[in-house]
Structures are given as structure tokens and as C-alpha cells.
Write an enzyme that holds these catalytic residues in place. Structure first.
Site, short mmCIF file in Angstrom:
data_model
loop_
_atom_site.label_atom_id
_atom_site.label_comp_id
_atom_site.label_asym_id
_atom_site.label_seq_id
_atom_site.Cartn_x
_atom_site.Cartn_y
_atom_site.Cartn_z
N GLY A 12 -5.74 64.37 -30.40
CA GLY A 12 -6.94 64.68 -29.62
C GLY A 12 -7.50 66.07 -29.79
O GLY A 12 -8.19 66.57 -28.90
N SER A 13 -7.28 66.69 -30.97
CA SER A 13 -7.79 68.06 -31.12
C SER A 13 -9.32 68.08 -31.18
O SER A 13 -9.95 69.05 -30.73
CB SER A 13 -7.18 68.75 -32.34
OG SER A 13 -7.67 68.21 -33.54
N LYS A 92 -8.11 52.23 -34.89
CA LYS A 92 -8.38 50.79 -34.87
C LYS A 92 -9.81 50.52 -35.28
O LYS A 92 -10.70 51.35 -35.05
CB LYS A 92 -8.13 50.22 -33.46
CG LYS A 92 -6.68 50.27 -33.04
CD LYS A 92 -5.89 49.22 -33.79
CE LYS A 92 -4.42 49.31 -33.47
NZ LYS A 92 -3.60 48.43 -34.30
N ASN A 108 -18.57 58.81 -35.34
CA ASN A 108 -17.20 59.03 -35.79
C ASN A 108 -17.15 60.35 -36.54
O ASN A 108 -18.16 60.79 -37.09
CB ASN A 108 -16.78 57.89 -36.73
CG ASN A 108 -15.36 58.05 -37.25
OD1 ASN A 108 -14.45 58.40 -36.51
ND2 ASN A 108 -15.16 57.82 -38.54
N HIS A 110 -15.18 62.13 -39.76
CA HIS A 110 -14.36 61.78 -40.92
C HIS A 110 -14.04 63.07 -41.69
O HIS A 110 -14.93 63.89 -41.90
CB HIS A 110 -15.12 60.80 -41.82
CG HIS A 110 -14.29 60.32 -42.97
ND1 HIS A 110 -13.36 59.31 -42.83
CD2 HIS A 110 -14.24 60.72 -44.27
CE1 HIS A 110 -12.77 59.12 -44.00
NE2 HIS A 110 -13.28 59.94 -44.89
N ASP A 151 -17.08 53.81 -42.51
CA ASP A 151 -17.49 55.13 -43.03
C ASP A 151 -18.82 55.12 -43.77
O ASP A 151 -19.06 55.98 -44.63
CB ASP A 151 -16.40 55.70 -43.97
CG ASP A 151 -15.08 55.93 -43.27
OD1 ASP A 151 -15.09 56.18 -42.05
OD2 ASP A 151 -14.03 55.86 -43.94
N GLU A 180 -14.22 70.35 -38.55
CA GLU A 180 -14.41 69.20 -37.65
C GLU A 180 -14.67 69.69 -36.23
O GLU A 180 -15.55 69.19 -35.53
CB GLU A 180 -13.18 68.30 -37.65
CG GLU A 180 -12.91 67.59 -38.96
CD GLU A 180 -11.70 66.67 -38.87
OE1 GLU A 180 -11.54 65.97 -37.85
OE2 GLU A 180 -10.90 66.67 -39.81
C1 GRF Z 1 -9.30 63.95 -37.60
O1 GRF Z 1 -8.91 64.50 -38.80
C2 GRF Z 1 -10.52 63.08 -37.79
O2 GRF Z 1 -11.32 63.49 -38.85
C3 GRF Z 1 -9.90 61.75 -38.13
O3 GRF Z 1 -8.75 61.66 -37.33
C4 GRF Z 1 -8.28 62.97 -37.04
C5 GRF Z 1 -8.15 63.07 -35.56
O4 GRF Z 1 -7.50 64.24 -35.17
N1 GRF Z 1 -10.86 60.68 -37.90
P1 GRF Z 1 -7.47 64.65 -33.64
O5 GRF Z 1 -6.79 63.51 -32.86
O6 GRF Z 1 -8.88 64.84 -33.16
O7 GRF Z 1 -6.67 65.90 -33.59
#
Ligand code: GRF
Length: 211
Positions: A12-13, A92, A108, A110, A151, A180
Site C-alpha cells: 500500500g505504498s 486480481k 491503475n 503500472h 494495461d 509512482e
Molecule cells: C506498484 O509497483 C504498482 O505499480 C503496481 O503494484 C505495486 C504496488 O505497490 N501496480 P504498493 O502496494 O502501492 O506499495
């Protein structure tokens, strides 16, 4: 105001980065309606609970069949007032009926520069392994609209990072993750502001000149 359901399966970062941006006032117009995870032990649920936000564990395994799972899934989103969905490490497949119900209102993140290095099998560390194996000089992160193809939906925001000659998949993943955490709150802010127009959150209002 976007009332966002955040879906995740892991630490969940990205969700934490979104919360940080809301706290700092740099992300406005976004309310977290709930966090939903298929994984009862997911860190993302603990983050939500520690903030007093609704945290729901829901997995298809708890239901007899897919339709009853999807019914419960949609009912949960509606009950919490969600009108937008942000996937943040959700491992999922999003059921087609959910995609259709929230058409153009699911995003989303990615960890690569889509459309490269997306699709089946391209998740987690596999993405960064593939980027290094291909000899890419740049990688990055992409926020995109979710549609029925993995994607492939329209891109909302993308940012690059350099690939270094001595990178391992892990060092590259860490550098991409920093980006991200920047672009996910930024993208949600653009969507909440209505600065992203059709087909995302609203139709452009084009006035026809009379002749
Ligand atoms: C991230 O790298 C995101 O790009 C991918 O899953 C990972 C999730 O990381 N879809 P976090 O749970 O948000 O730390």
C-alpha cells in the site's frame, strides 16, 4: 469531488502517497471512500484502519460463484459512496461488470512506460527484469484508465526514470516507485479537477456556432 475506492493486494505504498498528498493539501477534490483488498493480511488494509477509513476484505473465494462476488463487490462500493476506483497494487483481474459500471472511472498505476512492458505476466519485479533484459535506457511509471484489456486503457500521466548501467531489477523498481508516488496523486488531482476531459470524467462542452 471524487469519492475513491482504493483496491490493493499488498503493502500500500501508493495508497500512502495518496494519503500524504491529501494531508499536505497538494491533492484536493479526492475523498477516500474505502479500501478494499482480496488479501486479508494486506498492508494497505492496515494503513486504512490506522486512519479510521473503511477497510474491507473481499475475495472471490468467499462466494459461491463470480456473479455473487461481483454483486457484493459493487454493493460494497455503492454503500460507501464510491464513484471512482483507483487500483494500487491490486493483483486480481477487475471483473468486466465492474469495469462497465465504472466505465472510464477506474485508474491503475503500472511500473513501466506503457504500452511497453504491460500485459499478462508483466507485474511486480517481472516488469523491471524485462526492462533490463531489453536493454532499455529509460523506464518509468504510468497511470492509465482501466478497460477490459490489461494495461491498455488511455494514459492519464506518465513519467520517466533513467535506467542505470548497474541497475538490478530491485534498484530499478525502487527508483520507479518514487515516481509512482509522485504521479499517482498528481493524476488523481487532474481527474478530480476535471482537467482531464473526455473520455475520463466528463464530456467537453463544445458550443456549436450558429451559421
Ligand atoms: C506498484 O509497483 C504498482 O505499480 C503496481 O503494484 C505495486 C504496488 O505497490 N501496480 P504498493 O502496494 O502501492 O506499495
Amino acid at each position: 469531488m471524487l469519492n475513491v475506492a482504493v483496491l490493493g493486494s499488498g503493502r500500500g505504498s501508493n495508497f500512502q502517497a495518496i494519503l500524504n498528498a491529501i494531508d499536505a493539501g497538494t491533492l484536493q477534490g479526492v475523498r477516500i471512500a474505502l479500501v478494499l483488498s482480496n488479501n486479508s493480511g494486506a498492508g494497505i488494509l492496515n494503513i486504512a484502519r490506522s486512519r479510521g477509513l473503511p477497510a474491507v476484505h473481499m475475495s472471490e473465494k468467499q462466494f459461491h460463484n463470480e456473479p455473487s462476488f461481483v454483486d457484493a463487490f459493487l454493493a460494497t462500493l455503492h454503500r460507501h459512496g464510491a464513484d471512482f476506483v483507483a487500483l494500487a497494487g491490486y493483483m486480481k483481474r477487475v471483473p468486466p461488470r465492474v469495469i462497465a459500471t465504472f466505465r472510464n472511472r477506474i485508474v491503475n498505476i503500472h511500473p513501466a512506460l506503457l504500452p511497453k512492458f504491460g500485459g499478462k505476466g508483466m507485474y511486480g519485479i517481472h516488469v523491471h527484469e524485462a526492462v533490463l533484459a531489453a536493454g532499455e535506457k529509460v523506464s518509468g511509471a504510468t497511470v492509465h484508465i482501466v478497460d477490459e484489456e490489461y494495461d491498455r486503457g488511455p494514459i492519464v500521466l506518465q513519467r520517466q526514470v533513467a535506467v542505470r548501467p548497474d541497475d538490478t531489477p530491485e534498484t530499478l523498481a525502487a527508483r520507479v516507485l518514487q515516481v509512482e508516488h509522485q504521479i499517482y496523486p498528481e493524476a488523481l488531482g487532474l481527474l478530480a479537477d476535471g482537467r482531464m476531459i473526455s473520455p475520463y470524467t466528463q464530456q467537453p462542452n463544445i458550443e456549436q456556432e450558429s451559421t
